[in-house]
Design an enzyme around this catalytic site. Structure first.
Site, short mmCIF file in Angstrom:
data_model
loop_
_atom_site.label_atom_id
_atom_site.label_comp_id
_atom_site.label_asym_id
_atom_site.label_seq_id
_atom_site.Cartn_x
_atom_site.Cartn_y
_atom_site.Cartn_z
N ALA A 62 49.05 40.76 45.18
CA ALA A 62 50.46 40.84 44.81
C ALA A 62 51.35 40.50 46.00
O ALA A 62 52.36 39.80 45.87
CB ALA A 62 50.78 42.23 44.27
N LYS A 139 47.95 56.61 77.04
CA LYS A 139 48.32 55.50 77.93
C LYS A 139 47.58 54.26 77.42
O LYS A 139 46.40 54.07 77.69
CB LYS A 139 47.94 55.79 79.37
N GLU A 196 53.81 48.65 73.63
CA GLU A 196 52.58 48.11 74.21
C GLU A 196 51.89 47.25 73.16
O GLU A 196 51.54 47.72 72.07
CB GLU A 196 51.65 49.24 74.63
N LYS A 311 55.37 63.15 79.93
CA LYS A 311 56.79 62.86 80.14
C LYS A 311 57.63 64.12 79.97
O LYS A 311 57.40 64.90 79.04
CB LYS A 311 57.28 61.81 79.14
N LYS A 335 45.17 59.54 84.47
CA LYS A 335 44.21 58.54 84.01
C LYS A 335 42.80 59.11 83.88
O LYS A 335 42.44 60.09 84.53
CB LYS A 335 44.21 57.34 84.96
N CYS A 441 35.72 31.78 105.47
CA CYS A 441 35.25 30.42 105.72
C CYS A 441 36.25 29.73 106.62
O CYS A 441 37.46 29.76 106.37
CB CYS A 441 35.11 29.67 104.40
#
Length: 699
Positions: A62, A139, A196, A311, A335, A441
């Site tokens: 539909a 997070k 996010e 927060k 974390k 290098c």
């Protein structure tokens, strides 16, 4: 009839809608516009019910019938489709992503995996503003964006970028089904929100399976897939990939809620998708418990998270806590620790970076670490490898640092092998120079590995800014033998490029034009493009101010030792250039191949603009800026530095003035007070510059 006039309750296409319609051409224009308005409203409602509320009203068949009818009406009567849901299928490809200023700064959040750091954050908050409630959120491990609405209609979307400016990805974001093109309910006239963008894990697996089947490379993880998709210049490609979004913050609005919890409720009311995994916490112990429960549940979620965000709920308390230059002081990211798995080392190879840095990399038996197959892991540098004692055959513990970069943590079982770091570059055979724990290098731009990487870097924003010259195209040009050094880019012709696979006449001409347009960079951009070790944008600006022109650098073929001695000594007088950086810069210019490339660029008409000092009106003055000014931070820095002054990122006893704009951070003001540094409002800053003959804002 406009879409705003539609009464959703009386809309015939919401419940039990028809699936067959009379031909569009049989309607009058007025009737077609009325039906299209009803269909747009219905399709938006069905999108919201399906993607946001997870409570669909109609079957897929539909919905498809309604959508097809809307497309038919818009096509038949050439109706305005600016914010029609039919726009989600993607538009014409765009040439490049443009940089735009954010409506409000998108600042970062301090983070840690240590609970004690979160407790310290909580103690500081309570010390400064008293008891508070927290809002705890996942997070998300995706790509942060700002989405702007005016009068309830989608206007623009931009990536976070540097927090002040980001890439305009409006055309791409409009194709994402969970991003409403029109807000619902009693929305504010102006609204900027933060969200996010991510790729669901289930869809990521399906996408990779299709890519492998089509002979394409699989994406490394959902975040890379989302980021790569969002930056694709063809919106139809973005529309074909399964991106989604969660919104979690109001950056700017004509009427702002007084708490984060209320803000999340408003987002939902306006039709903006918010995760249901959000909780309140009365104290830090509850916030820690929330994080532990989210860590236990992360594998059951259909999106990647790498921690939780805590927060302060009250907006008044947030405003009193303020901001730092790059992060807010009212939120903290707690974390998850990096995931670990054990596997076997099958080989150790040495990777050569664009600045010549040599990095040992362990080749591993493939192992799943947090949903990502890891077969390579960095060993950082020769000394780190030696300290770990890693050799071929060892069983090692591997983690993804920050849940992104694989690295070896420890040897769990000695395999009996041994390994010695090479004393020659594995690519070009040049001698290896050691600088403390690091190895380089010495071949410079004569080394093929450095050469290819440096060509790609030469083209990036902040350097020569050559549109259309990404890593894949650079590799193609090098493989075809068309480009050996960056100077060869200026010899390319459209005929050369048109013969390559995947190139057409237009794309070839566009790249040749982009290269031609990159002949007059600023001196600091040119220096960044040369891939000089330790020279980023800030150091390049300092070098450009000190030397003024590229001819003031030792670039001649017959440059002698005493010239380089004097050059190195002069380098140490440049702000923020110490002995180590000065030595690395000297080494770059002392390499004859590098100097030859610079001269070849000049011979082909590349002409870096000399730095013309605006004078010494601000000589000896050091400024720090906090908050938002009428001019961008980079423009203020350029203005002050061009007149002999200096702009730094933090307040110290050497700071002369703190310039305070809108929404300033508290920490810099506290530091200014502690160091007796005078503060200037923007009008006072403008007056001070005017007294010294410097116009502000810069044109």
């Amino acid at each position: 009839m406009s879409d705003a006039d539609v009464d959703a309750e009386s809309n015939p296409y919401l419940r039990d809608p028809p699936t067959e319609f009379e031909p569009a051409e049989s309607l009058s224009r007025e009737a077609a516009e009325g039906q299209a308005a009803l269909l747009r409203e219905a399709v938006r409602e069905h999108d919201h019910r399906y993607y946001v509320a997870a409570d669909p009203l109609v079957s897929d068949a539909a919905y498809d019938a309604l959508f097809s009818r809307l497309v038919a009406l818009e096509d038949a009567f050439d109706l305005d489709t600016t914010n029609s849901p039919t726009n989600r299928v993607g538009g014409e490809p765009i040439d490049a992503l443009e940089t735009v200023e954010h409506v409000a700064p998108m600042l970062s959040i301090d983070q840690s995996t240590d609970a004690d750091d979160l407790r310290e954050f909580d103690e500081r908050v309570r010390r400064e503003v008293g008891a508070v409630d927290y809002v705890c959120e996942p997070k998300f491990d995706g790509l942060s964006v700002e989405v702007v609405y005016e009068d309830g209609e989608f206007v623009r979307a931009a990536t976070r970028g540097d927090g002040r400016r980001g890439d305009d990805v409006s055309a791409q974001v409009k194709t994402i089904p969970t991003v409403p093109l029109s807000l619902r309910g009693d929305h504010p006239d102006r609204l900027a929100v933060r969200g996010e963008i991510y790729m669901p894990k289930s869809d990521f697996s399906d996408l990779n399976a299709r890519r492998v089947e089509a002979g394409e490379d699989a994406f490394a993880n959902p975040r890379n897939a989302a980021a790569g998709t969002l930056r694709n210049l063809d919106p139809s490609v973005v529309a074909d990939r399964p991106l989604a979004v969660f919104f979690y913050d109001i950056l700017d609005a004509s009427a702002r809620p007084d708490s984060q919890w209320a803000a999340l409720d408003r987002l939902r009311e306006w039709g903006l998708r918010v995760t249901d995994r959000i909780e309140r916490a009365e104290d830090v112990a509850e916030a820690i418990d929330y994080r532990d429960r989210m860590q236990a549940a992360r594998d059951d979620l259909d999106y990647e998270i790498d921690g939780t965000v805590i927060k302060v709920d009250s907006r008044d308390a947030r405003e009193r806590l303020g901001e730092k230059s790059r992060s807010v002081r009212w939120a903290f990211a707690y974390k998850f620790p990096a995931r670990h798995e054990v596997t076997t080392v099958r080989d150790i190879v040495v990777q050569v970076g664009r600045t010549g840095r040599l990095t040992p990399v362990a080749i591993l038996d493939p192992v799943d670490v947090g949903g990502v197959t890891v077969s390579r892991a960095t060993l950082h540098n020769p000394d780190e490898r030696a300290a770990l004692g890693v050799a071929v055959g060892d069983r090692v513990r591997v983690k993804r640092a920050g849940d992104v970069i694989p690295q070896v943590v420890e040897v769990t079982e000695d395999g009996g092998g041994c390994y010695e770091f090479p004393d020659e570059c594995p690519v070009c055979g040049s001698a290896v120079d050691r600088d403390g724990p690091l190895a380089f290098c010495s071949g410079g731009l004569s080394c093929p590995a450095q050469r290819e990487a440096s060509i790609g870097h030469f083209a990036v924003k902040g350097a020569m800014d050559i549109d259309g010259l990404g890593e894949e195209r650079v590799a193609q040009l090098v493989d075809a033998g068309l480009v050996e050094t960056v100077a060869d880019l200026y010899d390319l012709t459209a005929d050369d490029l048109a013969e390559l696979e995947g190139w057409g006449e237009t794309s070839a001409e566009n790249l040749v034009a982009a290269v031609e347009n990159a002949k007059h960079p600023s001196l600091d951009s040119f220096l960044v493009g040369l891939s000089i070790p330790e020279v980023g944008e800030a150091t390049a600006r300092g070098l450009a101010r000190e030397f003024g022109s590229i001819e003031a650098f030792p670039i001649e073929a017959d440059a002698e030792e005493d010239e380089f001695d004097a050059f190195e000594e002069r380098l140490t007088t440049v702000p923020d250039v110490g002995e180590t950086v000065a030595r690395r810069v000297r080494d770059f210019f002392e390499n004859a191949d590098n100097r030859a490339v610079i001269r070849a660029l000049l011979d082909r008409g590349v002409d870096p603009e000399p730095v013309e000092s605006g004078g010494d009106e601000l000589d000896g003055l050091t400024f720090v800026v906090t908050g938002t000014l009428a001019a961008s931070r980079s423009d203020v820095t350029e203005l002050v530095e061009s007149h002999g002054g200096n702009v730094t990122g933090s307040v110290s006893g050497n700071t002369d003035y703190l310039v305070v704009g809108e929404n300033p951070g508290r920490s810099k003001r506290d530091d200014a007070e502690a160091n007796d540094v005078p503060t200037l409002a923007e009008t006072e800053f403008e007056a001070l510059l005017a007294e010294r003959g410097v116009a502000y804002p810069p044109e």
